[in-house]
Design a protein around this motif. Structure first.
Motif, PDB file in Angstrom:
ATOM      1  N   ALA A  78       0.830  -1.204   0.000  1.00 48.53           N
ATOM      2  CA  ALA A  78       0.000   0.000   0.000  1.00 48.53           C
ATOM      3  C   ALA A  78       0.867   1.257   0.000  1.00 48.53           C
ATOM      4  O   ALA A  78       0.638   2.196  -0.781  1.00 48.53           O
ATOM      5  CB  ALA A  78      -0.934  -0.011   1.210  1.00 48.53           C
ATOM      6  N   LEU A 126       2.668   2.021  -3.207  1.00 49.55           N
ATOM      7  CA  LEU A 126       1.767   2.554  -4.240  1.00 49.55           C
ATOM      8  C   LEU A 126       1.315   3.985  -3.938  1.00 49.55           C
ATOM      9  O   LEU A 126       0.557   4.574  -4.719  1.00 49.55           O
ATOM     10  CB  LEU A 126       0.537   1.648  -4.368  1.00 49.55           C
ATOM     11  N   GLU A 171      -0.597   4.790  -1.438  1.00 52.28           N
ATOM     12  CA  GLU A 171      -1.965   4.714  -0.936  1.00 52.28           C
ATOM     13  C   GLU A 171      -2.003   4.841   0.591  1.00 52.28           C
ATOM     14  O   GLU A 171      -0.965   4.787   1.266  1.00 52.28           O
ATOM     15  CB  GLU A 171      -2.587   3.373  -1.346  1.00 52.28           C
ATOM     16  N   ASP A 172      -3.213   4.983   1.127  1.00 53.16           N
ATOM     17  CA  ASP A 172      -3.419   4.859   2.566  1.00 53.16           C
ATOM     18  C   ASP A 172      -2.811   3.528   3.006  1.00 53.16           C
ATOM     19  O   ASP A 172      -3.089   2.496   2.390  1.00 53.16           O
ATOM     20  CB  ASP A 172      -4.930   4.873   2.834  1.00 53.16           C
ATOM     21  N   VAL A 189      -5.155   0.566   3.051  1.00 51.87           N
ATOM     22  CA  VAL A 189      -6.085   0.396   1.932  1.00 51.87           C
ATOM     23  C   VAL A 189      -6.370  -1.084   1.651  1.00 51.87           C
ATOM     24  O   VAL A 189      -7.485  -1.450   1.261  1.00 51.87           O
ATOM     25  CB  VAL A 189      -5.562   1.105   0.664  1.00 51.87           C
ATOM     26  N   TRP A 235      -6.047  -4.737  -8.582  1.00 52.70           N
ATOM     27  CA  TRP A 235      -6.101  -3.493  -7.819  1.00 52.70           C
ATOM     28  C   TRP A 235      -5.229  -2.410  -8.454  1.00 52.70           C
ATOM     29  O   TRP A 235      -5.562  -1.228  -8.411  1.00 52.70           O
ATOM     30  CB  TRP A 235      -5.658  -3.732  -6.370  1.00 52.70           C
ATOM     31  N   THR A 236      -4.086  -2.808  -9.032  1.00 54.06           N
ATOM     32  CA  THR A 236      -3.160  -1.840  -9.623  1.00 54.06           C
ATOM     33  C   THR A 236      -3.320  -1.736 -11.138  1.00 54.06           C
ATOM     34  O   THR A 236      -2.526  -1.062 -11.794  1.00 54.06           O
ATOM     35  CB  THR A 236      -1.702  -2.221  -9.298  1.00 54.06           C
ATOM     36  N   LEU A 247      -7.692   0.641  -8.243  1.00 56.42           N
ATOM     37  CA  LEU A 247      -7.735   1.821  -7.390  1.00 56.42           C
ATOM     38  C   LEU A 247      -7.862   3.069  -8.272  1.00 56.42           C
ATOM     39  O   LEU A 247      -7.433   3.062  -9.434  1.00 56.42           O
ATOM     40  CB  LEU A 247      -6.465   1.896  -6.548  1.00 56.42           C
ATOM     41  N   GLN A 254      -6.243   5.745  -8.705  1.00 57.72           N
ATOM     42  CA  GLN A 254      -5.040   6.254  -9.382  1.00 57.72           C
ATOM     43  C   GLN A 254      -4.678   5.426 -10.625  1.00 57.72           C
ATOM     44  O   GLN A 254      -3.919   5.881 -11.475  1.00 57.72           O
ATOM     45  CB  GLN A 254      -3.847   6.284  -8.424  1.00 57.72           C
TER      46      GLN A 254
END
Length: 348
Positions: free
Chosen positions: A160, A163, A165-166, A169, A247-248, A284, A286
């Motif tokens: 996470a 990337l 991210e939070d 996440v 997810w990515t 996600l 992004q």
């Protein structure tokens, strides 16, 4: 495209810094993990903090189980389970169109009680383990499972952060996961002649933490070449799975891998780290594309079960008989990873 480099070896990352009190050190390690995930999709991790004696006891218990007579092992046959746990005999597992994999296995996961509400409701991947009547077996397997699962939680944080991210996440979705630990045995095979032990595939979950005892594992690079991933003392092998690729949106690739048949007896212990069964997985924000094109959303557990049902004979038989119906949006096998990218790029 990210994840398609022509790498010729797999990097080793010391992850001990993930347990540091220094946030900058944790982020440095996360960035290193992220680079490996983007460029290779496979890495070795050292500095896990796992007590080696846990693995020694697991290996001892595993050898004792597989040494039992077949009829004794079949008392815990996976086809008797309602939640995919137990003994997988040679020939049970393999792609429908190819030869069966030359191995036997024992499948375990989070050991839930008989009255667990998900199990009672019929969840096909959550429930109690099917333990053989073998002293110390359940204790050794459970201890190793817990230790590796904890490392997996650390990696979930690292992915996470890598990337941008939070940090939570992914981990907010990992409280009661259908993460499987497989005990895999490749019997001594004096006639092995460059055949496959496991055909080329990707793993269906977020990522895998693997401890093998002998060579045989190979990973596909961006040129479609197979690269050897031999055991390295003091490490686990980590590879990206389908869900992190989704997810990515392909920034991390679920790298295709396979096991070559080797003559020597071989044991392999993959823990397939997943998120909670009902987690909706989609790119996600992004990674959303400007033209709106997006891969279909998957439910983590349904994807795992649908892919599993296409590779195990006892489940394929239930599908053929009409006793089992796959989710409407179930994907065919082989939709992720370097091999899928390579085949698409060559009109396959």
């Amino acid at each position: 495209m990210s994840g398609t480099t022509a790498f010729t070896s797999v990097p080793i990352v010391d992850i001990s810094g993930l347990r540091s009190q220094d946030r900058a050190e944790r982020e440095r390690v996360a960035a290193e993990i992220g680079r490996a995930a983007r460029d290779v999709g496979f890495l070795y991790i050292s500095g896990t903090g796992i007590d080696e004696s846990l693995f020694d006891r697991l290996l001892e218990a595993t050898k004792a189980f597989f040494a039992l007579p077949v009829e004794e092992k079949m008392r815990t046959y996976i086809g008797l389970s309602r939640c995919h746990r137990g003994y997988v005999p040679v020939g049970e597992e393999g792609m429908e169109t190819g030869p069966p994999d030359f191995k036997e296995a024992f499948d375990t996961a989070l050991d839930l009680p008989e009255d667990d509400p998900d199990y009672v409701a019929g969840n096909p991947m959550l429930g109690p383990n099917a333990w053989p009547d073998l002293p110390g077996f359940a204790t050794a397997v459970t201890a190793y499972y817990g230790a590796v699962l904890e490392v997996g939680q650390q990696l979930l944080w690292a992915f996470a952060v890598a990337l941008g991210e939070d940090p939570d996440v992914f981990s907010r979705h990992a409280s009661k996961t259908p993460s499987q630990l497989r005990l895999v045995h490749y019997p001594y095979n004096p006639d092995a002649t460059d055949g496959l032990g496991i055909g080329a595939h990707t793993d269906y979950e977020c990522f895998t933490l693997l401890k093998p005892t002998a060579p045989g594992l190979e990973v596909m690079n961006g040129e479609g070449e197979w690269i050897d991933v031999p055991p390295v003392d003091g490490t686990l092998v980590v590879n990206i799975g389908d869900l992190l690729e989704l997810w990515t949106n392909g920034a991390f690739v679920a790298t295709s891998h396979r096991v070559r048949r080797v003559r020597e007896e071989r044991y392999s212990f993959p823990l397939f780290f997943n998120v909670d069964y009902d987690t909706e997985v989609k790119p996600l924000p992004q990674f959303a594309t400007s033209d709106g094109a997006q891969r279909p959303t998957l439910r983590a557990g349904e994807h795992l079960f649908a892919q599993t049902a296409q590779t195990f004979a006892y489940l394929r038989n239930r599908i053929d008989s009409g006793d089992l119906v796959l989710p409407e949006d179930a994907l065919a096998l082989g939709q992720f990873g370097q091999q899928a990218l390579h085949e698409v790029g060559h009109g396959g």
